[in-house]
Design an enzyme around this catalytic site. Structure first.
Site, PDB file in Angstrom:
ATOM      1  N   GLY A  11       0.836  -1.207   0.000  1.00  0.00           N
ATOM      2  CA  GLY A  11       0.000   0.000   0.000  1.00  0.00           C
ATOM      3  C   GLY A  11       0.865   1.249   0.000  1.00  0.00           C
ATOM      4  O   GLY A  11       1.862   1.313   0.704  1.00  0.00           O
ATOM      5  N   VAL A  24      18.349   7.881  -1.773  1.00  0.00           N
ATOM      6  CA  VAL A  24      19.173   8.187  -2.959  1.00  0.00           C
ATOM      7  C   VAL A  24      20.282   9.182  -2.603  1.00  0.00           C
ATOM      8  O   VAL A  24      21.464   8.956  -2.896  1.00  0.00           O
ATOM      9  CB  VAL A  24      18.287   8.745  -4.107  1.00  0.00           C
ATOM     10  CG1 VAL A  24      19.141   9.311  -5.237  1.00  0.00           C
ATOM     11  CG2 VAL A  24      17.361   7.648  -4.641  1.00  0.00           C
ATOM     12  N   ARG A  72       1.425  -5.294  -5.765  1.00  0.00           N
ATOM     13  CA  ARG A  72       1.347  -6.503  -4.949  1.00  0.00           C
ATOM     14  C   ARG A  72       1.746  -7.635  -5.899  1.00  0.00           C
ATOM     15  O   ARG A  72       1.229  -7.738  -7.004  1.00  0.00           O
ATOM     16  CB  ARG A  72      -0.049  -6.662  -4.373  1.00  0.00           C
ATOM     17  CG  ARG A  72      -0.361  -5.509  -3.408  1.00  0.00           C
ATOM     18  CD  ARG A  72      -1.405  -5.866  -2.380  1.00  0.00           C
ATOM     19  NE  ARG A  72      -1.199  -5.125  -1.145  1.00  0.00           N
ATOM     20  CZ  ARG A  72      -1.760  -3.939  -0.859  1.00  0.00           C
ATOM     21  NH1 ARG A  72      -2.551  -3.362  -1.720  1.00  0.00           N
ATOM     22  NH2 ARG A  72      -1.512  -3.350   0.281  1.00  0.00           N
ATOM     23  N   CYS A  73       2.698  -8.449  -5.492  1.00  0.00           N
ATOM     24  CA  CYS A  73       3.291  -9.431  -6.408  1.00  0.00           C
ATOM     25  C   CYS A  73       3.201 -10.831  -5.806  1.00  0.00           C
ATOM     26  O   CYS A  73       3.957 -11.177  -4.898  1.00  0.00           O
ATOM     27  CB  CYS A  73       4.750  -9.032  -6.666  1.00  0.00           C
ATOM     28  SG  CYS A  73       5.673 -10.212  -7.642  1.00  0.00           S
ATOM     29  N   ASP A 103       4.148  -4.387   6.466  1.00  0.00           N
ATOM     30  CA  ASP A 103       4.669  -5.645   7.022  1.00  0.00           C
ATOM     31  C   ASP A 103       4.753  -6.763   5.985  1.00  0.00           C
ATOM     32  O   ASP A 103       5.657  -7.602   6.058  1.00  0.00           O
ATOM     33  CB  ASP A 103       3.896  -6.078   8.270  1.00  0.00           C
ATOM     34  CG  ASP A 103       2.408  -6.176   8.036  1.00  0.00           C
ATOM     35  OD1 ASP A 103       1.954  -5.859   6.917  1.00  0.00           O
ATOM     36  OD2 ASP A 103       1.695  -6.590   8.975  1.00  0.00           O
ATOM     37  N   THR A 125       3.293   3.085   5.975  1.00  0.00           N
ATOM     38  CA  THR A 125       1.882   2.721   5.813  1.00  0.00           C
ATOM     39  C   THR A 125       1.054   3.695   6.649  1.00  0.00           C
ATOM     40  O   THR A 125       1.469   4.058   7.743  1.00  0.00           O
ATOM     41  CB  THR A 125       1.582   1.278   6.274  1.00  0.00           C
ATOM     42  OG1 THR A 125       0.181   1.159   6.535  1.00  0.00           O
ATOM     43  CG2 THR A 125       2.315   0.875   7.538  1.00  0.00           C
ATOM     44  N   ASP A 127      -1.505   3.013   8.155  1.00  0.00           N
ATOM     45  CA  ASP A 127      -2.203   2.292   9.227  1.00  0.00           C
ATOM     46  C   ASP A 127      -1.480   2.308  10.580  1.00  0.00           C
ATOM     47  O   ASP A 127      -2.089   1.984  11.597  1.00  0.00           O
ATOM     48  CB  ASP A 127      -2.432   0.828   8.821  1.00  0.00           C
ATOM     49  CG  ASP A 127      -3.126   0.702   7.476  1.00  0.00           C
ATOM     50  OD1 ASP A 127      -3.925   1.604   7.158  1.00  0.00           O
ATOM     51  OD2 ASP A 127      -2.883  -0.279   6.748  1.00  0.00           O
ATOM     52  N   ASP A 129       0.463   0.187  11.729  1.00  0.00           N
ATOM     53  CA  ASP A 129       0.226  -1.136  12.317  1.00  0.00           C
ATOM     54  C   ASP A 129       1.482  -2.013  12.365  1.00  0.00           C
ATOM     55  O   ASP A 129       1.390  -3.232  12.416  1.00  0.00           O
ATOM     56  CB  ASP A 129      -0.893  -1.863  11.546  1.00  0.00           C
ATOM     57  CG  ASP A 129      -0.553  -2.067  10.074  1.00  0.00           C
ATOM     58  OD1 ASP A 129       0.464  -1.521   9.605  1.00  0.00           O
ATOM     59  OD2 ASP A 129      -1.302  -2.782   9.394  1.00  0.00           O
ATOM     60  N   GLY A 170      -7.256   1.689   8.159  1.00  0.00           N
ATOM     61  CA  GLY A 170      -6.380   1.218   9.232  1.00  0.00           C
ATOM     62  C   GLY A 170      -6.183  -0.287   9.219  1.00  0.00           C
ATOM     63  O   GLY A 170      -5.530  -0.832  10.108  1.00  0.00           O
ATOM     64  N   ARG A 171      -6.778  -0.959   8.233  1.00  0.00           N
ATOM     65  CA  ARG A 171      -6.757  -2.440   8.178  1.00  0.00           C
ATOM     66  C   ARG A 171      -7.141  -3.012   9.544  1.00  0.00           C
ATOM     67  O   ARG A 171      -8.152  -2.612  10.111  1.00  0.00           O
ATOM     68  CB  ARG A 171      -5.388  -2.941   7.698  1.00  0.00           C
ATOM     69  CG  ARG A 171      -5.189  -2.649   6.219  1.00  0.00           C
ATOM     70  CD  ARG A 171      -4.438  -3.749   5.517  1.00  0.00           C
ATOM     71  NE  ARG A 171      -3.036  -3.754   5.930  1.00  0.00           N
ATOM     72  CZ  ARG A 171      -2.077  -4.413   5.313  1.00  0.00           C
ATOM     73  NH1 ARG A 171      -2.362  -5.125   4.238  1.00  0.00           N
ATOM     74  NH2 ARG A 171      -0.849  -4.369   5.728  1.00  0.00           N
TER      75      ARG A 171
END
Ligand code: ADP
Length: 320
Positions: A11, A24, A72-73, A103, A125, A127, A129, A170-171
Site C-alpha cells: 500500500g 538516494v 502486490r506481487c 509488514d 503505511t 495504518d 500497524d 487502518g486495516r
C-alpha cells in the site's frame, strides 16, 4: 557496498517519496550508486530498473504517492520468486536493497536477506500497524486528511442535528480511528483493539448527550470493525436520530506529506543506507522515543503492538 537498490511495495503512503529521496541522496553522498526498482517486487522480477542521480529525486518531497509506483506481487511470495529476485539484483550489480513498505513487504525483505541479499525495511503505511515502530511514514498525514474530513462532517451534522457514522482506514488496527476520535471530539471510537457494546458504548452516550443538549453525534468506526452502513441504520432505529454513514476511502492515502512524515522518512532513509554501507542487512528501521533504531526483521514483525490504554480511556472521557 558500491551499488544499492530502492523500491516501494504494498500500500502506498504519503512520505514514501521523501524516503526514496533520502535513500538516494544519502547513498550518493557516500559514493554508493543507486538503482531504483519500479513497481515493487514485480519490478525486481522483471528488471524495471532506473539509474538514479541527485536530480532524479528533485521536486518529489512534497508529493504524495510514490514516484517509483508500487504493486502486490504474488510470485514473490514463493521461494522461486525470491530466488529470481536475488538473481535479477545480482545481475544488475546490486549489493543491497532498501524496501519501503508495510509488514507484507518486510516479509519479502527478510526472504531476500536470508537468500544472501542484504535488505533493509523502512516502515511506510498510513495504518501505523507495524509493531516495532512507534510511528510509520504516512500515518501523520492520513490523520490530517481524516481530521479535515471529520471536521467538515461535524459542520453539516450540527446543522441538521444528525448522527454521523464515519468509517476510516487502518486495516486490522484502530490507530487512525482512535486518534481522530480524540482530536475531533467524536462521541465514540469503535476499534478492533477494544470490544464494544452497542447499547452501552453507542446508544447510551447518544441518548445521555441528547438530554444534556448535545445536537450532533460523531461515531468513528475503524475499517477493521467495518459495517458502518448497518451500524447507522441500527443507531437511527434505536435513537430516532437521523443517522448517516460516510466511508472515507482512498482519499486517506493521498496528499502532500506533513512535516512530521517528511522528517521521519528523511531520518529513516539515512539510517537504512548507513546500515547497508556497513554491510548489515535483514533489519527494519524504526522510531522509538524519537530515536531512529533498527531491529532484526523477523523480531520486529513478531512484536505485538498494543494500543496504549491511555488513548482508549481518553476517547471515552473526553466524549462526555
Ligand atoms: P504491505 O507491504 O503494505 O503490508 P502486502 O501485504 O500486500 O502490503 O505486501 C506487499 C508485497 O510483499 C506482496 O505483494 C508480496 O510480493 C510481498 N510479500 C508479502 N508477504 C510476503 C511473504 N510472506 N513472503 C514474501 N513476500 C511477501
Amino acid at each position: 557496498m558500491k551499488k544499492i537498490g530502492v523500491l516501494t511495495s504494498g500500500g502506498d503512503a504519503p512520505g514514501m517519496n521523501a524516503a526514496i529521496r533520502s535513500v538516494v541522496r544519502m547513498a550518493l553522498s557516500n559514493d554508493i550508486e543507486v538503482l531504483a526498482i519500479r513497481k515493487g517486487y514485480m519490478g525486481l522480477l522483471n528488471g524495471l530498473f532506473q539509474e538514479m542521480d541527485a536530480r532524479s529525486v528533485s521536486d518529489i518531497l512534497h508529493r504524495g504517492g510514490t514516484i517509483l509506483q508500487s504493486s502486490r506481487c504474488a510470485e514473490f511470495r514463493e521461494e522461486a520468486g525470491v530466488r529470481k529476485g536475488v538473481e535479477m539484483a545480482r545481475k544488475a550489480g546490486l549489493e543491497g536493497i532498501v524496501v519501503i513498505g508495510g509488514d507484507g513487504s518486510f516479509r519479502g525483505a527478510r526472504d531476500l536477506s536470508l537468500m544472501g541479499l542484504p535488505t533493509i525495511g523502512i516502515p511506510a503505511t498510513i495504518d501505523n500497524d507495524i509493531a516495532c515502530t512507534e510511528l510509520t511514514i504516512g500515518f501523520d498525514t492520513a490523520l490530517e486528511t481524516v481530521k479535515d474530513a471529520l471536521d467538515k462532517i461535524r459542520d453539516t451534522a450540527q446543522s441538521h442535528e444528525r448522527c454521523s457514522v464515519f468509517e476510516v482506514m487502518g486495516r486490522g488496527a484502530g490507530y487512525i480511528a482512535a486518534y481522530v476520535a480524540i482530536a475531533c471530539g467524536a462521541e465514540a471510537a469503535i476499534i478492533p483493539e477494544m470490544p464494544f457494546d452497542f447499547e452501552q458504548d453507542i446508544i447510551k452516550p447518544i441518548m445521555d448527550g441528547k438530554k444534556r443538549g448535545k445536537e450532533n453525534n460523531l461515531i468513528v468506526v475503524a475499517e477493521g470493525v467495518g459495517g458502518s452502513v448497518e451500524l447507522a441504520e441500527r443507531i437511527e432505529k434505536a435513537t430516532g436520530v437521523e443517522t448517516r454513514a460516510t466511508i472515507l476511502g482512498h482519499i486517506q492515502r493521498g496528499g502532500s506529506p506533513t512535516v512530521n512524515d517528511r522528517m521521519l522518512a528523511s531520518r529513516m532513509g539515512i539510517h537504512a543506507v548507513k546500515l547497508l554501507k556497513n554491510g548489515i542487512g535483514n533489519r527494519t528501521v524504526a522510531i522509538k522515543n524519537n530515536e531512529i533504531v533498527d531491529y532484526d526483521i523477523l523480531e520486529g514483525l513478531s512484536m505485538k503492538k498494543q494500543m496504549p490504554e491511555e488513548i482508549m480511556k481518553m476517547a471515552k472521557i473526553l466524549s462526555l
